[in-house]
Design a protein around this motif. Structure first.
Motif, PDB file in Angstrom:
ATOM      1  N   ILE A 487       0.836  -1.207   0.000  1.00 51.20           N
ATOM      2  CA  ILE A 487       0.000   0.000   0.000  1.00 51.20           C
ATOM      3  C   ILE A 487       0.863   1.246   0.000  1.00 51.20           C
ATOM      4  O   ILE A 487       0.583   2.217  -0.700  1.00 51.20           O
ATOM      5  N   GLN A 488       1.951   1.199   0.783  1.00 49.14           N
ATOM      6  CA  GLN A 488       2.839   2.364   0.835  1.00 49.14           C
ATOM      7  C   GLN A 488       3.384   2.679  -0.546  1.00 49.14           C
ATOM      8  O   GLN A 488       3.442   3.833  -0.966  1.00 49.14           O
ATOM      9  N   ARG A 489       3.785   1.625  -1.248  1.00 52.94           N
ATOM     10  CA  ARG A 489       4.394   1.831  -2.555  1.00 52.94           C
ATOM     11  C   ARG A 489       3.369   2.396  -3.543  1.00 52.94           C
ATOM     12  O   ARG A 489       3.657   3.323  -4.295  1.00 52.94           O
ATOM     13  N   LEU A 490       2.170   1.847  -3.491  1.00 50.61           N
ATOM     14  CA  LEU A 490       1.128   2.350  -4.384  1.00 50.61           C
ATOM     15  C   LEU A 490       0.849   3.827  -4.085  1.00 50.61           C
ATOM     16  O   LEU A 490       0.654   4.640  -4.990  1.00 50.61           O
ATOM     17  N   GLY A 491       0.870   4.159  -2.783  1.00 44.09           N
ATOM     18  CA  GLY A 491       0.648   5.543  -2.391  1.00 44.09           C
ATOM     19  C   GLY A 491       1.721   6.457  -2.949  1.00 44.09           C
ATOM     20  O   GLY A 491       1.436   7.550  -3.432  1.00 44.09           O
ATOM     21  N   GLN A 492       2.992   5.996  -2.914  1.00 40.51           N
ATOM     22  CA  GLN A 492       4.066   6.808  -3.498  1.00 40.51           C
ATOM     23  C   GLN A 492       3.862   6.968  -4.995  1.00 40.51           C
ATOM     24  O   GLN A 492       4.064   8.037  -5.561  1.00 40.51           O
ATOM     25  N   TRP A 493       3.460   5.888  -5.632  1.00 37.25           N
ATOM     26  CA  TRP A 493       3.197   5.966  -7.083  1.00 37.25           C
ATOM     27  C   TRP A 493       2.107   6.997  -7.373  1.00 37.25           C
ATOM     28  O   TRP A 493       2.202   7.791  -8.287  1.00 37.25           O
ATOM     29  N   MET A 494       1.038   6.955  -6.544  1.00 34.71           N
ATOM     30  CA  MET A 494      -0.061   7.901  -6.768  1.00 34.71           C
ATOM     31  C   MET A 494       0.405   9.332  -6.605  1.00 34.71           C
ATOM     32  O   MET A 494      -0.152  10.257  -7.179  1.00 34.71           O
ATOM     33  N   ALA A 495       1.452   9.537  -5.766  1.00 35.12           N
ATOM     34  CA  ALA A 495       1.982  10.883  -5.580  1.00 35.12           C
ATOM     35  C   ALA A 495       3.069  11.199  -6.599  1.00 35.12           C
ATOM     36  O   ALA A 495       3.662  12.268  -6.566  1.00 35.12           O
ATOM     37  N   GLY A 496       3.357  10.289  -7.499  1.00 33.24           N
ATOM     38  CA  GLY A 496       4.297  10.568  -8.574  1.00 33.24           C
ATOM     39  C   GLY A 496       5.708  10.123  -8.298  1.00 33.24           C
ATOM     40  O   GLY A 496       6.612  10.392  -9.084  1.00 33.24           O
ATOM     41  N   GLU A 497       5.956   9.437  -7.160  1.00 37.74           N
ATOM     42  CA  GLU A 497       7.307   8.949  -6.877  1.00 37.74           C
ATOM     43  C   GLU A 497       7.410   7.520  -7.400  1.00 37.74           C
ATOM     44  O   GLU A 497       6.995   6.580  -6.744  1.00 37.74           O
ATOM     45  N   PHE A 498       7.959   7.385  -8.624  1.00 38.79           N
ATOM     46  CA  PHE A 498       7.966   6.076  -9.261  1.00 38.79           C
ATOM     47  C   PHE A 498       9.240   5.285  -8.988  1.00 38.79           C
ATOM     48  O   PHE A 498       9.339   4.120  -9.293  1.00 38.79           O
ATOM     49  N   THR A 499      10.260   5.962  -8.406  1.00 43.79           N
ATOM     50  CA  THR A 499      11.537   5.254  -8.228  1.00 43.79           C
ATOM     51  C   THR A 499      11.518   4.445  -6.941  1.00 43.79           C
ATOM     52  O   THR A 499      10.884   4.816  -5.961  1.00 43.79           O
ATOM     53  N   GLU A 500      12.265   3.345  -6.945  1.00 45.30           N
ATOM     54  CA  GLU A 500      12.297   2.405  -5.820  1.00 45.30           C
ATOM     55  C   GLU A 500      12.729   3.076  -4.526  1.00 45.30           C
ATOM     56  O   GLU A 500      12.215   2.794  -3.461  1.00 45.30           O
ATOM     57  N   SER A 501      13.728   4.005  -4.623  1.00 41.50           N
ATOM     58  CA  SER A 501      14.413   4.484  -3.445  1.00 41.50           C
ATOM     59  C   SER A 501      13.586   5.479  -2.627  1.00 41.50           C
ATOM     60  O   SER A 501      13.994   5.849  -1.542  1.00 41.50           O
ATOM     61  N   ALA A 502      12.458   5.876  -3.141  1.00 44.51           N
ATOM     62  CA  ALA A 502      11.686   6.891  -2.431  1.00 44.51           C
ATOM     63  C   ALA A 502      11.359   6.425  -1.017  1.00 44.51           C
ATOM     64  O   ALA A 502      11.068   5.264  -0.787  1.00 44.51           O
TER      65      ALA A 502
END
Lengths: 511, 359
Positions: A487-502
């Motif tokens: 869920i955290q990763r999807l949330g980062q994606w939704m905010a535009g952070e597509f890179t792994e290291s975020a």
């Protein structure tokens, strides 16, 4: 002393009772959830408190004094603020100008003082906001902050929020909850409207549950399981949860490569170099906050908008220049976001609405409509998808949102598409209807069709999708098997952070 | 006081009742008007609405008026169902009459069976071409068709005036602004030799059947109605909205043009400055009064046709001006639009609005 007390509130609309004899109290500093399915009467009740709607019967007591709230201005004077689901902001004005518009005259001496106050309040509650920015440059989450700050500038005693999280990423939800807890700690009461059970359990001190316009129960969410809450919401005879297996897809059906699109509407999101594949026998889900290009992507796949031919391929065939009817012939079914006024013609009968996308099969080569098969197909949609309508000649606009959605999905599914693209399949739909819809999508997948779902409902995406990605400002994240996406990763994606290291700071636990 | 409340769904009853109510109100208002003008209202209304139809000749004259009204209205109906507001049936009617009439004048000395069909076709094409101008302006420049079609009406009328004062004026006509009288080979055959009624009425009835079928049984009719009700849905379904807009205007222009040439080669028998007594405008009222339904249009064009005859009748019997026809037509539309509010709304006493003030 109660902050707010409602007793015997009743509101009838032609053909339905929105609120029936509702009584509840809100204490100072309490976060009070108002829980219920769509159409249960939550919004009507809140509008009564905010003075937008007048009740047919019942009394409102504010700080131990009986009041008649004549309108929103009256409510604001008492210290009641409300943030609606759809914001009332002018996109071409700045934050400060928007806020100034809603304030009573003479509250601030000049603009500088107002701006300073805005900065002060927003900093105090951890909602960073630049008073000089234009609203159309703000994200949806930031626009919501403008609405909340606008309420906070008055002597706020009760804040009403109508489904505030439906437009936010999980991270933004976390930040909003922090703000709300701080507000409550300072003594402000909060009425929080939602149909998301997890949020209630995380945030709220007490929950009142509405069903069919009546108060069906009250409980402390912390001591109540999600199942019990859901049971109060939907009643005894509806099955609640179902788990679906995750599968791996077969050969590609829809291939999108290097898709770019610049829409005519300056406020619509451009599509920036999107590429992904939907395979036979799988469901691909694309999450995203509303207005990040989902609409445009759907139009480009359905054929309502066109791209360079090779950017969209069906079964390896370039279709980017084809019209919707031509793509339908190749096996594309589409369920658009707007049901009335795009997915269905409001004033037309269900039979005619079946013809709307079914004309490929229901019209012979001379252009004559095959009336009997058409009526039969319409009846079949109603029967198989449990659509409650007067009959097949009922106007589309006479159906409730959930029933119309079942009808539209049934119409598309019964045409046996090879690819079904579906926007918000269960948005605004009750739990019973959602189950019918999810079953239909899974069935279609199991028959070997590819399904693409665009949704803001993260729980739903995790439940039915085999692969997941997210769209932000017209760019697409990687699309990975659901089991590999947190869920955290999807949330980062939704905010535009597509890179792994975020970093994954501030992510709330959803599951 | 009263207030309006939205109905949960549109009332089918009011949909049908609204024209009846509008007619009753028009009669009441018309009767009041007659009595103010110093005539017994009952007698005057009788003269206007009943007296013209007391003999067979009256009924055939009604047919003469119904044919052009119905042709124009059936075309407009097709157009309005697509929410393309063609107000230009009048101009398309005139251009049909003018263009077809010109061909008729050129060919009328030939004596051949195909001359009349050719003339009718020429009129139809001219009406269609006139509407095509509006379609082109709408689809290429987004020019509002209400404005362009109205303006094209005036251009058409002036073109007609120029023609009958100039190139098409009868050289042996003592300088009257009229063309030569048409010969038999370019005249619509009469249904019976004692009456002016020509086969254009049969043509109109045929068009009625065709349009009815087109609207209810074919994909094209369905597409037109979807475009009218919900343009987003039309795009979603993949209908070619631009092409449908062209079709709507071309069909209505063609039918108005046909009505025009049938009028010129029928009861008129020559070109003159007054080939239309406003049929193209009255047809707009016919469409709405007829509930955008072919059968309703049949009855509504009979009623509107009657207002023309009634106007002439009260001019003769009561020496009132003939423009009373336009007055009745206007009142009909006015009351109809007012009554149509009741389809979507109902009237309730206002006292129920603030129940809690009683608390």
């Amino acid at each position: 002393m109660n902050r707010l007390e409602l007793s015997g509130i009743t509101k009838r609309y032609p053909g339905c009772i929105a609120n029936q004899d509702i009584s509840l109290t809100v204490q100072p500093g309490e976060i009070h959830a108002l829980l219920g399915e769509n159409g249960a009467g939550k919004s009507t009740l809140m509008k009564i408190i905010y003075g937008v709607v007048k009740p047919d019967a019942g009394e409102i007591t504010w700080q131990n004094k009986q009041v008649v709230i004549e309108g929103p201005a009256d409510a604001r004077r008492l210290g009641i603020g409300m943030v609606f689901q759809h914001f009332s902001l002018f996109e071409t004005l700045t934050v400060a100008e928007n806020i100034a518009l809603g304030l009573p005259a003479g509250q601030f001496r000049n603009r500088a003082e107002l701006k300073q106050k805005i900065s002060e309040v927003s900093d105090h509650y951890g909602m960073k906001l630049d008073p000089d920015r234009f609203v159309h440059t703000l994200s949806v989450g930031e626009q919501q902050r403008v609405e909340i700050v606008r309420c906070l500038l008055q002597n706020l005693q009760l804040l009403i929020l109508d489904e505030p999280t439906s437009v936010l990423t999980p991270q933004e939800v976390g930040r909003l909850f922090k703000t709300l807890r701080q507000l409550a700690a300072e003594g402000c009461s909060i009425l929080f409207i939602t149909h998301k059970l997890e949020e209630v359990r995380q945030l709220c001190d007490i929950a009142s549950i509405l069903r069919h316009g009546e108060l069906s129960g009250q409980c402390k969410p912390a001591d109540t399981t999600t199942e019990e809450l859901a049971r109060l919401m939907v009643g005894d005879d509806t099955p609640l949860f179902r788990q679906f297996d995750k599968v791996q897809g077969g050969s590609p059906i829809l291939e999108i490569t290097g898709l770019v699109h610049q829409p005519d509407d300056p406020f619509a999101s451009p599509i920036r170099d999107i590429g992904f594949t939907v395979n036979a026998g799988e469901i691909v889900g694309i999450a995203g906050v509303a207005g990040n290009g989902q609409e445009e992507l759907l139009s480009l796949i359905s054929g309502e908008a066109r791209s360079a031919a090779g950017q969209v391929k069906l079964h390896g065939r370039p279709v980017g220049r084809l019209y919707p009817d031509q793509r339908r012939k190749l096996g594309v079914g589409v369920v658009p976001e707007e049901r009335l006024g795009r997915g269905a013609v409001p004033s037309h009968s269900l039979v005619q609405n079946t013809l709307l996308t079914g004309f490929g099969q229901m019209v012979n080569r001379w252009g004559w409509i095959q009336r009997l098969p058409l009526r039969k197909l319409t009846q079949e949609i109603l029967d198989k998808f449990n659509v409650k309508a007067e009959n097949i000649d009922a106007q589309a606009k006479s159906l409730s949102g959930g029933n119309l959605q079942k009808f539209i999905i049934g119409r598309e599914v019964l045409q046996q598409p090879k690819l079904l693209v579906c926007s918000h399949p269960t948005w605004g739909v009750d739990i019973g209807a959602a189950i019918v819809i999810h079953d239909a999508l899974i069935n279609l997948r199991d028959q070997g069709a590819g399904v693409l779902i665009l949704s803001e409902d993260i729980e739903e995406l995790f439940k039915i999708c085999d692969r997941l990605g997210a769209i932000c400002e017209g760019k697409l994240s990687p699309v990975l098997p659901a089991s590999q996406v947190s869920i955290q990763r999807l949330g980062q994606w939704m905010a535009g952070e597509f890179t792994e290291s975020a970093s994954n700071q501030g992510a709330p636990a959803y599951a | 006081m009263l207030r309006l409340e939205r109905r949960p769904s549109d009332s089918k009853l009011m949909m049908a009742l609204s024209p009846v109510l509008a007619i009753v109100l028009t009669l009441a208002a018309g009767g009041t008007l007659f009595s103010v003008l110093g005539h017994a209202p009952g007698q005057a209304l009788y003269t206007f609405f009943i007296a013209p139809l007391t003999d067979l000749y009256g009924w055939t004259e009604l047919g003469v008026k119904v044919a052009p009204l119905m042709l124009c209205a059936l075309g407009l109906n097709f157009c309005y169902r697509a929410r393309v507001w063609n107000i230009g049936a009048e101009g398309q009617f005139i251009m049909g009459g003018l263009g077809g009439g010109w061909i008729a004048l050129e060919l009328m000395h030939l004596n051949d069976i195909w001359i009349l069909p050719l003339v009718l076709l020429a009129g139809t094409v001219c009406g269609m071409a006139w509407a095509a101008l509006a379609a082109w302006l709408k689809t290429h420049f987004h020019a509002n068709e209400v404005l362009t079609t109205i303006m094209l009406n005036y251009i058409a009328l002036n073109a007609l005036l120029y023609a009958v004062h100039g190139p098409l004026m009868d050289p042996d006509g003592f300088n009257f602004p009229e063309s030569a009288l048409f010969t038999e080979s370019v005249t619509m055959p009469l249904i019976h030799e004692d009456y002016r009624l020509s086969i254009s009425l049969l043509l109109a009835l045929l068009v009625l059947a065709v349009m009815w079928t087109l609207l209810t049984r074919t994909l094209l009719g369905f597409q037109i109605s979807v475009l009218g009700e919900d343009e987003k849905a039309a795009r979603f379904a993949g209908f070619r909205t631009r092409w449908l807009t062209w079709m709507a205007l071309l069909v209505s222009g063609a039918l108005a043009g046909l009505a025009g040439i049938a009028e010129v080669t029928g009861p008129l028998g020559q070109l003159s400055p007054h080939i239309s007594p406003g049929y193209g405008y009255a047809a707009i009222i016919v469409v709405f009064l007829g509930r955008m339904h072919p059968l309703g249009i049949l009855f509504a064009s009979m009623l509107l046709g009657l207002t023309y005859m009634g106007g002439e009748m009260v001019q003769m019997d009561l020496t009132l001006p003939k423009s009373i026809t336009g007055l009745f037509q206007g009142m009909l539309l006015f009351f109809l639009l007012a009554c149509d509010v009741l389809i979507g709304y109902r009237i309730l006493p206002a006292s129920r609005q603030n129940p809690q003030t009683a608390n």
